[in-house]
Design an enzyme around this catalytic site. Sequence first.
Site, short mmCIF file in Angstrom:
data_model
loop_
_atom_site.label_atom_id
_atom_site.label_comp_id
_atom_site.label_asym_id
_atom_site.label_seq_id
_atom_site.Cartn_x
_atom_site.Cartn_y
_atom_site.Cartn_z
N LEU A 1 0.84 -1.21 0.00
CA LEU A 1 0.00 0.00 0.00
C LEU A 1 0.87 1.26 0.00
O LEU A 1 0.91 2.01 0.96
CB LEU A 1 -0.96 -0.02 1.20
CG LEU A 1 -1.97 -1.16 1.20
CD1 LEU A 1 -2.87 -1.05 2.41
CD2 LEU A 1 -2.77 -1.19 -0.09
N HIS A 2 1.59 1.46 -1.11
CA HIS A 2 2.42 2.66 -1.29
C HIS A 2 1.55 3.74 -1.94
O HIS A 2 0.33 3.64 -1.98
CB HIS A 2 3.67 2.33 -2.11
CG HIS A 2 3.37 1.88 -3.51
ND1 HIS A 2 3.27 2.76 -4.55
CD2 HIS A 2 3.10 0.65 -4.01
CE1 HIS A 2 2.97 2.10 -5.66
NE2 HIS A 2 2.86 0.81 -5.35
N ALA A 3 2.15 4.79 -2.47
CA ALA A 3 1.43 5.99 -2.92
C ALA A 3 0.32 5.72 -3.94
O ALA A 3 -0.80 6.19 -3.77
CB ALA A 3 2.42 7.00 -3.48
N ALA B 1 -2.60 3.50 -2.44
CA ALA B 1 -3.19 4.26 -1.33
C ALA B 1 -4.03 5.40 -1.88
O ALA B 1 -5.13 5.69 -1.37
CB ALA B 1 -2.11 4.78 -0.40
N ASP C 1 -1.18 -1.79 -8.96
CA ASP C 1 0.03 -1.36 -9.65
C ASP C 1 -0.01 -1.79 -11.12
O ASP C 1 0.83 -1.37 -11.91
CB ASP C 1 1.28 -1.94 -9.00
CG ASP C 1 1.54 -1.36 -7.64
OD1 ASP C 1 1.43 -0.12 -7.51
OD2 ASP C 1 1.82 -2.11 -6.71
#
Length: 85
Positions: free
Chosen positions: A14-16, A19, A84
């Site tokens: 859950l990176h940028a 998120a 992603d």
Amino acid sequence: MPTVTVVVGSADGLHARPAGIIAEAAEELDADVEIGLPGDEPVDAASALLIMTLGAGKGASVEVSGDDEAAVAAIAALVEKDLDA
């Protein structure tokens, strides 16, 4: 309060990017939804910054909870996807 436990599906957790997608979807809902690691304090799912502070990597179990079952299911489905791709 409905709570669902799901596994993070995004390749880098859950990176940028994931998120941001989750937070944008949560903002559009007419319900408050929270997301957190089991046993930890949950954060507002409408905040990308707070979601990133969880440090949830691919395959991590997270709990999605809120007042509205459909809203919880919608956010849980996003957490499970590879956002992603």
